[in-house]
Scaffold this motif. Structure first.
Motif, PDB file in Angstrom:
ATOM      1  N   THR A  49       0.355   5.504   3.457  1.00  0.00           N
ATOM      2  CA  THR A  49      -0.814   5.501   2.587  1.00  0.00           C
ATOM      3  C   THR A  49      -0.353   5.096   1.197  1.00  0.00           C
ATOM      4  OG1 THR A  49      -1.774   7.302   3.870  1.00  0.00           O
ATOM      5  CG2 THR A  49      -2.693   6.922   1.686  1.00  0.00           C
ATOM      6  N   THR A  50      -0.986   4.096   0.640  1.00  0.00           N
ATOM      7  CA  THR A  50      -0.558   3.624  -0.683  1.00  0.00           C
ATOM      8  C   THR A  50      -1.768   3.396  -1.572  1.00  0.00           C
ATOM      9  OG1 THR A  50      -0.596   1.333   0.078  1.00  0.00           O
ATOM     10  CG2 THR A  50       1.521   2.490   0.180  1.00  0.00           C
ATOM     11  N   PHE A  51      -1.556   3.588  -2.840  1.00  0.00           N
ATOM     12  CA  PHE A  51      -2.585   3.263  -3.820  1.00  0.00           C
ATOM     13  C   PHE A  51      -2.599   1.755  -4.036  1.00  0.00           C
ATOM     14  CE2 PHE A  51      -1.594   7.677  -4.810  1.00  0.00           C
ATOM     15  CZ  PHE A  51      -2.867   8.206  -4.998  1.00  0.00           C
TER      16      PHE A  51
ATOM     17  N   SER B 146      -3.925  12.299 -16.209  1.00  0.00           N
ATOM     18  CA  SER B 146      -4.318  12.854 -14.917  1.00  0.00           C
ATOM     19  C   SER B 146      -3.261  12.537 -13.866  1.00  0.00           C
ATOM     20  CB  SER B 146      -5.682  12.299 -14.462  1.00  0.00           C
ATOM     21  OG  SER B 146      -5.586  10.956 -14.054  1.00  0.00           O
TER      22      SER B 146
ATOM     23  N   PRO C 162       1.640   9.685  -1.258  1.00  0.00           N
ATOM     24  CA  PRO C 162       1.981   9.144  -2.573  1.00  0.00           C
ATOM     25  C   PRO C 162       1.210   9.857  -3.683  1.00  0.00           C
ATOM     26  CG  PRO C 162       0.432   7.712  -1.490  1.00  0.00           C
ATOM     27  CD  PRO C 162       0.768   8.787  -0.495  1.00  0.00           C
ATOM     28  N   ALA C 163       1.641   9.626  -4.898  1.00  0.00           N
ATOM     29  CA  ALA C 163       0.982  10.197  -6.074  1.00  0.00           C
ATOM     30  C   ALA C 163       0.732   9.099  -7.095  1.00  0.00           C
ATOM     31  CB  ALA C 163       1.844  11.305  -6.685  1.00  0.00           C
ATOM     32  N   LEU C 164      -0.340   9.279  -7.845  1.00  0.00           N
ATOM     33  CA  LEU C 164      -0.697   8.339  -8.898  1.00  0.00           C
ATOM     34  C   LEU C 164      -0.763   9.103 -10.212  1.00  0.00           C
ATOM     35  CD1 LEU C 164      -2.508   5.251  -9.012  1.00  0.00           C
ATOM     36  CD2 LEU C 164      -3.823   6.980 -10.218  1.00  0.00           C
TER      37      LEU C 164
ATOM     38  N   THR D 237     -12.002  14.900 -11.117  1.00  0.00           N
ATOM     39  CA  THR D 237     -10.829  15.507 -11.726  1.00  0.00           C
ATOM     40  C   THR D 237     -11.105  16.977 -12.001  1.00  0.00           C
ATOM     41  OG1 THR D 237     -10.346  13.412 -12.796  1.00  0.00           O
ATOM     42  CG2 THR D 237      -9.167  15.338 -13.620  1.00  0.00           C
TER      43      THR D 237
ATOM     44  N   THR E 104      -2.952  12.354  -9.447  1.00  0.00           N
ATOM     45  CA  THR E 104      -3.599  12.428  -8.138  1.00  0.00           C
ATOM     46  C   THR E 104      -2.519  12.437  -7.062  1.00  0.00           C
ATOM     47  OG1 THR E 104      -5.547  11.227  -8.909  1.00  0.00           O
ATOM     48  CG2 THR E 104      -5.185  11.292  -6.529  1.00  0.00           C
TER      49      THR E 104
END
Lengths: 363, 100
Positions: free
Chosen positions: B72-74, A308, A345-347, B99, A310
């Motif tokens: 913005t960070t995970f 996946s 950002p992307a994960l 998802t 995000t």
């Protein structure tokens, strides 16, 4: 309408089925305000969205356009804006996001509402499905995305040729007869004065993914008088204001292997996020699996090297396009170059569950 | 510019028209510069005020100007959800993505 509940910390929540997904809303900040009118607005807007964008309804604007390919069709402002956004998304993604993949999607068997598809027994027609990855259960390294092979067993991996921001299929690997590579959006003509859309003969489009993102954006704008809120439409989520903690919203990213768990989290303020993955809308095709993330270069389900993706962005429509592009690129950060300054950002979750992140693209 | 006519016992002061024109032009240019400077100062402030205004993020189109959110960070989640008794949201998250 399903029952609405007021959760602790003055967050009202509501969920209902629409557009082949579950729409979820959360409104925060006004303890004594009845959210019933907001829920009603959300459901009415979703119904309107289905009447406009559903490819499974013959009377929708989308179906009318697809059946009239080859001639200009006058459309509503909302539909026109959605097509314009899709074309802009295709340009920004270098063609990785492509609404003209509809024939490929249908050829794969996704020709009706997904809830009506028997995901376990659909017969295999042609080669346009990807084999299952035995590596996933065994935990070995994912296959490379960068080499194209059509194996004797009908398997394939896509080739990546990047020219500028254009991603193309390798000329040395022509499509199989059963594959339906997307024709691309270059022949689609929009006339803003007459508000018409012209599809070349033989070209049809699907706006399913981006339409849900645009729904989340539109509903968020309509509910902006609430101090804080969140709209989740399928894989697209939009937040504004503050959540129960008073500092934006802490958004959990669904674990692709367990929808009841977060695999990561992100604190968001007036932003959106979209997740694309193979853990939803996948089905069996003979001995192979297919899923809804179609690579426009090959006309078949994308390689499963990723589980996946995000992406955080300014709007849900934008994040949806960027997430699709990043997934189809195999997680290449360059796929986000066309969105510089507009996505966060992307994960990325690899097929074996490993997680990596991509920083915001500033330039 | 000054010139003397020989043999006539008097001095004639000649002023070069080009020099007069140049001086007048310089004075005019100085005045215009002052006006332009004052205007630029005002517009500069006004321009900064416009730039400082937050962008409108309500539009649904993908062609948006750059946004300037704080980074913005995970961040890592606590995957052990057993502690929250199986509630709708896992501990620490307000909402969860789906998802597609």
């Amino acid at each position: 309408m399903s029952a609405a509940t007021i959760a602790p910390r003055t967050v009202a929540r509501h969920a209902f089925p629409a557009m082949g997904s579950t729409i979820e809303l959360a409104l925060a900040g006004e303890e004594d305000r009845d959210p019933a009118s907001a829920w009603q607005l959300a459901e009415e807007l979703a119904a309107e969205w289905e009447r406009t964008f559903s490819r499974f309804r013959p009377d929708s604007e989308l179906s009318r356009l697809n059946t009239a390919a080859g001639q200009p069709v006058a459309v509503s402002p909302r539909f026109y804006d959605a097509v314009a956004a899709a074309l802009e998304g295709s340009r920004a993604s270098g063609g990785l996001f492509d609404p003209t993949i509809l024939p490929a999607l249908v050829a794969l068997g996704y020709d009706r509402d997904f809830s009506e598809i028997d995901v376990t027994t659909m017969p295999l027609r042609g080669t346009n499905a990807v084999p299952r990855h035995p590596e996933r259960s065994e935990g070995s390294a994912p296959p490379s995305f960068g080499r194209c092979q059509h194996g004797e067993d009908g398997s394939f991996t896509a080739t990546k040729n990047r020219v500028g921001r254009r991603w193309t299929r390798s000329a040395s690997h022509p499509p199989e007869d059963a594959d339906v590579p997307a024709p691309g959006v270059s022949g689609i003509v929009l006339d803003p004065t007459a508000r018409t859309v012209w599809l070349p003969a033989g070209v049809t489009i699907d706006l399913g993914g981006i339409a849900k993102g645009l729904y989340a954006d539109a509903l968020a704008a309509m509910l902006a008088d609430w101090p804080g809120g969140c709209v989740s439409a399928g894989g697209d989520l939009r937040v504004w204001g503050d959540g129960p903690t008073g500092d934006g919203w802490v958004v959990g990213v669904e674990h692709p292997g367990d929808p009841e768990r977060d695999i990561s989290r992100v604190r968001m303020h007036d932003e959106a996020a979209a997740t694309s993955g193979t853990n939803r809308r996948s089905w069996r095709r003979g001995d192979a699996e297919a899923h809804h993330l179609i690579d426009p270069r090959t006309g078949t389900s994308a390689d499963r090297s990723l589980w996946s993706v995000t992406v955080v962005g300014q709007t849900a429509g934008l994040a949806e396009v960027a997430a699709t592009a990043l997934f189809l690129s195999g997680g290449d950060p360059a796929a986000l170059d066309g969105f510089a300054g507009r996505v966060g950002p992307a994960l990325i979750v690899e097929h074996d569950g490993a997680v990596r992140t991509i920083d915001r693209r500033e330039h | 510019m000054t010139n003397t006519t020989p043999g006539q016992g008097r001095r004639v002061l000649l002023v070069d028209p080009a020099a007069r024109a140049t001086r007048g032009h310089s004075e005019g240019r100085l005045g215009r510069l002052l006006i332009v400077g004052a205007l630029a100062s005002f517009l500069g402030f006004f321009g900064l005020a416009v730039i400082a205004s937050p962008p409108d993020t309500s539009s649904a189109a993908t062609s948006q100007p750059a946004y300037s959110r704080p980074a913005t960070t995970f961040f890592s989640s606590d995957d052990d959800d057993d502690h929250d008794g199986g509630s709708q949201s896992s501990r620490g998250s307000d909402v969860r993505t789906k998802t597609s």
